[in-house]
Design an enzyme around this catalytic site. Structure first.
Site, PDB file in Angstrom:
ATOM      1  N   GLU A 161      55.147  67.331  75.609  1.00 34.30           N
ATOM      2  CA  GLU A 161      53.826  67.883  75.909  1.00 34.30           C
ATOM      3  C   GLU A 161      53.712  68.431  77.335  1.00 34.30           C
ATOM      4  O   GLU A 161      52.833  68.025  78.108  1.00 34.30           O
ATOM      5  CB  GLU A 161      52.752  66.818  75.665  1.00 34.30           C
ATOM      6  N   GLU A 276      55.927  64.881  64.388  1.00 30.97           N
ATOM      7  CA  GLU A 276      54.873  63.863  64.408  1.00 30.97           C
ATOM      8  C   GLU A 276      53.777  64.156  63.382  1.00 30.97           C
ATOM      9  O   GLU A 276      52.594  63.906  63.626  1.00 30.97           O
ATOM     10  CB  GLU A 276      54.267  63.753  65.814  1.00 30.97           C
TER      11      GLU A 276
END
Length: 365
Positions: A161, A276
């Site tokens: 991220e 994810e």
């Protein structure tokens, strides 16, 4: 029907009642012996899930279900800084080692997550006085952790991220101790340190919120490609991009935008992993059948758009069963009903999302 390995057969034989009925259809997620996969043609896309060491230790049914259905596992938290490196100079490998041992015992691949992230950092990292100290600690952490699992963990989410929530360009990176002390250079530093510690590992940049319609998501796709090009132009060792795919009801998948992003990633000769996947059902109707169908439909839209452009190297969900999911921690339903974001419900029964994943993982077989 997929041929089950002995441990899978034993698990299903020992499971009784309604749980047995629910799990009896799950053999499609079982790891196939390589000789059977080759004889039948191309193997399905490997399926896996994020797992929790504590639940594996305390919940025998969960442990058996993970062993039966996952070809890959990834630690949900056990390899993050706060868990594995809680104090300066102190490493705690007990939980990570337990997951590695579980994977080895059950012939499951394990991915590493994560080496450089803005989150889950212990308080001591805020004490870095300057860039030199930050780089020294980052490299030491990566060398220590990756070297310990060299040859055992074949793939790492090296940087997780990195993009700011609404980036303007490739250098619009999320504020963190790494950005504060090292700037964008922390990414090349992290990737090069990982490659040095394990030259055979596949190195992944993992990112989220790139699937949807809207100016913010378009900006994230644009900045991600710019960042990837910058890394490749500098010969930074990078092998794949992980799309987290935390999908939200109420948002619309931008099929054209997502496919254009994937085409650019493929053009850079980078692999794609779905890392994810789950569907946040906070705002979906309460009726279980209707809600599960909508969750599955959203996942199908995403997977269909992806698989039309590229064969993902893996499809992982962030958890296997609704019994253990991060979603209610942040997205609890107003009606008080349990969230249902994952392939199996809290009693380990397969849901429509399970069928969607099964369809798309076999799309190239």
């Amino acid at each position: 029907m997929t041929t089950l390995l002995p441990s899978r057969r034993k698990f299903l034989a020992q499971t009784t009642g309604s749980l047995a009925l629910g799990l009896s259809g799950l053999s499609a997620f079982a790891a196939e012996p390589p000789h059977l996969s080759r004889a039948a043609g191309a193997a399905p896309i490997p399926y896996g899930a994020a797992v929790r060491a504590g639940a594996l230790a305390s919940d025998p049914t969960y442990r058996a279900a993970v062993a039966a259905m996952c070809e890959i596992i990834v630690p949900e938290g056990e390899m993050k800084w706060s868990d594995i490196h809680p104090k300066r100079g102190e490493y705690r490998f007990e939980n990570a080692d337990a997951l590695v041992d579980f994977a080895r015992q059950n012939r499951i691949e394990i991915r590493g997550h994560t080496l450089a992230w803005y989150g889950a950092l212990p308080a001591w990292t805020s004490e870095f006085a300057n860039g030199a100290e930050a780089e020294r600690e980052l490299v030491d952490h990566i060398e220590t952790v990756v070297s310990r699992y060299r040859g055992t963990v074949p793939s790492w989410d090296v940087v997780n991220e990195p993009l700011a929530d609404w980036p303007q360009d490739r250098f619009s990176l999320r504020p963190s101790i790494w950005m504060n002390r090292l700037g964008p250079e922390y990414l090349p530093i992290a990737f090069k340190a990982t490659a040095s510690a394990d030259p055979d590992a596949k190195l992944v940049l993992n990112e989220y919120d790139v699937e949807y319609h809207g100016a913010r998501f378009e900006a994230r796709r644009k900045a991600l490609i710019q960042l990837l090009r910058w890394l490749r132009d500098r010969d930074v060792p990078l092998h794949a991009v992980g799309l987290q795919a935390h999908l939200f009801a109420g948002r619309t998948i931008d099929r054209d935008g997502l496919q254009a992003l994937l085409a650019e990633i493929v053009a850079l000769k980078l692999d794609v992993l779905i890392t994810e996947l789950d569907v946040v059902d906070k705002d979906l109707p309460g009726k279980i059948g209707e809600r599960d169908a909508l969750v599955a439909a959203m996942a199908a839209q995403f997977l269909d758009a992806c698989c039309e452009v590229v064969r993902p190297k893996a499809i992982l969900t962030w958890g296997l069963t609704d019994r253990y999911t991060w979603v209610p921690t942040f997205f609890k339903r107003a009606d008080g009903m349990p969230n249902r974001p994952l392939p199996l419900d809290a009693e380990f029964k397969p849901k429509p999302l399970f069928d969607v994943i099964e369809e798309y993982r076999r799309k190239f077989a």
